[in-house]
Motif scaffolding. Structure first.
Motif, PDB file in Angstrom:
ATOM      1  N   CYS A  23     -63.815 -56.952  41.375  1.00  0.00           N
ATOM      2  CA  CYS A  23     -64.333 -57.638  40.191  1.00  0.00           C
ATOM      3  C   CYS A  23     -63.234 -58.125  39.250  1.00  0.00           C
ATOM      4  O   CYS A  23     -63.518 -58.745  38.240  1.00  0.00           O
ATOM      5  N   GLY A  24     -61.959 -57.811  39.583  1.00  0.00           N
ATOM      6  CA  GLY A  24     -60.860 -58.331  38.784  1.00  0.00           C
ATOM      7  C   GLY A  24     -60.596 -57.562  37.502  1.00  0.00           C
ATOM      8  O   GLY A  24     -59.794 -57.973  36.677  1.00  0.00           O
ATOM      9  N   GLU A  25     -61.250 -56.430  37.344  1.00  0.00           N
ATOM     10  CA  GLU A  25     -61.050 -55.611  36.156  1.00  0.00           C
ATOM     11  C   GLU A  25     -59.739 -54.845  36.254  1.00  0.00           C
ATOM     12  O   GLU A  25     -59.291 -54.511  37.337  1.00  0.00           O
ATOM     13  N   GLN A  26     -59.105 -54.588  35.102  1.00  0.00           N
ATOM     14  CA  GLN A  26     -57.907 -53.755  35.072  1.00  0.00           C
ATOM     15  C   GLN A  26     -58.270 -52.349  35.511  1.00  0.00           C
ATOM     16  O   GLN A  26     -59.210 -51.757  34.992  1.00  0.00           O
ATOM     17  N   THR A  27     -57.532 -51.828  36.485  1.00  0.00           N
ATOM     18  CA  THR A  27     -57.845 -50.486  36.973  1.00  0.00           C
ATOM     19  C   THR A  27     -57.118 -49.428  36.155  1.00  0.00           C
ATOM     20  O   THR A  27     -56.164 -49.713  35.443  1.00  0.00           O
ATOM     21  N   LYS A  28     -57.586 -48.204  36.301  1.00  0.00           N
ATOM     22  CA  LYS A  28     -56.968 -47.077  35.614  1.00  0.00           C
ATOM     23  C   LYS A  28     -56.669 -45.995  36.629  1.00  0.00           C
ATOM     24  O   LYS A  28     -57.272 -45.950  37.700  1.00  0.00           O
ATOM     25  N   SER A  29     -55.737 -45.123  36.278  1.00  0.00           N
ATOM     26  CA  SER A  29     -55.394 -44.028  37.182  1.00  0.00           C
ATOM     27  C   SER A  29     -56.627 -43.171  37.441  1.00  0.00           C
ATOM     28  O   SER A  29     -57.384 -42.861  36.533  1.00  0.00           O
ATOM     29  N   ALA A  30     -56.796 -42.817  38.709  1.00  0.00           N
ATOM     30  CA  ALA A  30     -57.986 -42.061  39.063  1.00  0.00           C
ATOM     31  C   ALA A  30     -57.849 -40.594  38.677  1.00  0.00           C
ATOM     32  O   ALA A  30     -58.840 -39.904  38.544  1.00  0.00           O
ATOM     33  N   HIS A  31     -56.612 -40.146  38.493  1.00  0.00           N
ATOM     34  CA  HIS A  31     -56.352 -38.750  38.183  1.00  0.00           C
ATOM     35  C   HIS A  31     -57.124 -37.828  39.115  1.00  0.00           C
ATOM     36  O   HIS A  31     -58.013 -37.098  38.669  1.00  0.00           O
ATOM     37  N   PRO A  32     -56.826 -37.878  40.385  1.00  0.00           N
ATOM     38  CA  PRO A  32     -57.544 -37.004  41.316  1.00  0.00           C
ATOM     39  C   PRO A  32     -57.332 -35.551  40.940  1.00  0.00           C
ATOM     40  O   PRO A  32     -56.232 -35.164  40.554  1.00  0.00           O
ATOM     41  N   PRO A  33     -58.375 -34.767  41.004  1.00  0.00           N
ATOM     42  CA  PRO A  33     -58.288 -33.361  40.621  1.00  0.00           C
ATOM     43  C   PRO A  33     -57.405 -32.587  41.583  1.00  0.00           C
ATOM     44  O   PRO A  33     -57.177 -33.010  42.703  1.00  0.00           O
ATOM     45  N   ARG A  34     -56.932 -31.451  41.131  1.00  0.00           N
ATOM     46  CA  ARG A  34     -56.156 -30.601  42.019  1.00  0.00           C
ATOM     47  C   ARG A  34     -57.038 -30.187  43.181  1.00  0.00           C
ATOM     48  O   ARG A  34     -58.263 -30.158  43.076  1.00  0.00           O
ATOM     49  N   PHE A  35     -56.375 -29.830  44.252  1.00  0.00           N
ATOM     50  CA  PHE A  35     -57.137 -29.497  45.458  1.00  0.00           C
ATOM     51  C   PHE A  35     -58.169 -28.422  45.180  1.00  0.00           C
ATOM     52  O   PHE A  35     -57.899 -27.421  44.542  1.00  0.00           O
ATOM     53  N   SER A  36     -59.362 -28.676  45.680  1.00  0.00           N
ATOM     54  CA  SER A  36     -60.408 -27.670  45.615  1.00  0.00           C
ATOM     55  C   SER A  36     -61.124 -27.673  46.955  1.00  0.00           C
ATOM     56  O   SER A  36     -61.104 -28.668  47.677  1.00  0.00           O
ATOM     57  N   PRO A  37     -61.763 -26.571  47.304  1.00  0.00           N
ATOM     58  CA  PRO A  37     -62.470 -26.504  48.593  1.00  0.00           C
ATOM     59  C   PRO A  37     -63.520 -27.601  48.730  1.00  0.00           C
ATOM     60  O   PRO A  37     -63.794 -28.079  49.833  1.00  0.00           O
ATOM     61  N   GLU A  38     -64.047 -28.012  47.602  1.00  0.00           N
ATOM     62  CA  GLU A  38     -65.078 -29.051  47.663  1.00  0.00           C
ATOM     63  C   GLU A  38     -64.448 -30.427  47.819  1.00  0.00           C
ATOM     64  O   GLU A  38     -64.858 -31.206  48.664  1.00  0.00           O
ATOM     65  N   ASP A  39     -63.460 -30.708  46.994  1.00  0.00           N
ATOM     66  CA  ASP A  39     -62.688 -31.940  47.088  1.00  0.00           C
ATOM     67  C   ASP A  39     -63.554 -33.136  47.494  1.00  0.00           C
ATOM     68  O   ASP A  39     -63.434 -33.651  48.595  1.00  0.00           O
ATOM     69  N   PRO A  40     -64.465 -33.536  46.626  1.00  0.00           N
ATOM     70  CA  PRO A  40     -65.433 -34.589  46.971  1.00  0.00           C
ATOM     71  C   PRO A  40     -64.798 -35.921  47.325  1.00  0.00           C
ATOM     72  O   PRO A  40     -65.409 -36.743  47.994  1.00  0.00           O
ATOM     73  N   TYR A  41     -63.548 -36.116  46.899  1.00  0.00           N
ATOM     74  CA  TYR A  41     -62.924 -37.410  47.164  1.00  0.00           C
ATOM     75  C   TYR A  41     -61.926 -37.343  48.315  1.00  0.00           C
ATOM     76  O   TYR A  41     -61.315 -38.337  48.663  1.00  0.00           O
ATOM     77  N   GLY A  42     -61.766 -36.146  48.891  1.00  0.00           N
ATOM     78  CA  GLY A  42     -60.791 -35.985  49.964  1.00  0.00           C
ATOM     79  C   GLY A  42     -61.040 -36.929  51.127  1.00  0.00           C
ATOM     80  O   GLY A  42     -60.128 -37.580  51.630  1.00  0.00           O
ATOM     81  N   GLU A  43     -62.285 -36.991  51.532  1.00  0.00           N
ATOM     82  CA  GLU A  43     -62.619 -37.849  52.661  1.00  0.00           C
ATOM     83  C   GLU A  43     -62.323 -39.308  52.346  1.00  0.00           C
ATOM     84  O   GLU A  43     -61.765 -40.041  53.168  1.00  0.00           O
ATOM     85  N   TYR A  44     -62.665 -39.694  51.134  1.00  0.00           N
ATOM     86  CA  TYR A  44     -62.428 -41.088  50.744  1.00  0.00           C
ATOM     87  C   TYR A  44     -60.936 -41.377  50.672  1.00  0.00           C
ATOM     88  O   TYR A  44     -60.467 -42.415  51.099  1.00  0.00           O
ATOM     89  N   ARG A  45     -60.175 -40.412  50.121  1.00  0.00           N
ATOM     90  CA  ARG A  45     -58.730 -40.627  50.012  1.00  0.00           C
ATOM     91  C   ARG A  45     -58.093 -40.783  51.383  1.00  0.00           C
ATOM     92  O   ARG A  45     -57.232 -41.626  51.577  1.00  0.00           O
TER      93      ARG A  45
END
Ligand code: ZN
Length: 59
Positions: A23-45
């Motif tokens: 969409c051309g919007e300015q992005t921001k740092s995602a600040h991924p959380p420290r590793f956790s067993p759940e790590d919901p974004y791990g798969e995406y990363r």
């Protein structure tokens, strides 16, 4: 290898670009959380990393 993952505040797209490719919007740092067993974004990363490295991506 580390990536500075950014996230578009508008559409939620994760990218490494300063500008959202969707969409051309300015992005921001995602600040991924420290590793956790759940790590919901791990798969995406991992998927994003593969895409960036061109591994296992059909074109
Ligand atoms: Zn966007």
């Amino acid at each position: 290898m580390r990536f500075r993952i950014k996230k578009c505040p508008k559409c939620g797209r994760y990218t490494l670009k300063e500008i959202c490719p969707v969409c051309g919007e300015q992005t921001k740092s995602a600040h991924p959380p420290r590793f956790s067993p759940e790590d919901p974004y791990g798969e995406y990363r991992r998927k994003l990393k593969k895409e960036l490295l061109g591994i296992g991506v059909e074109k």
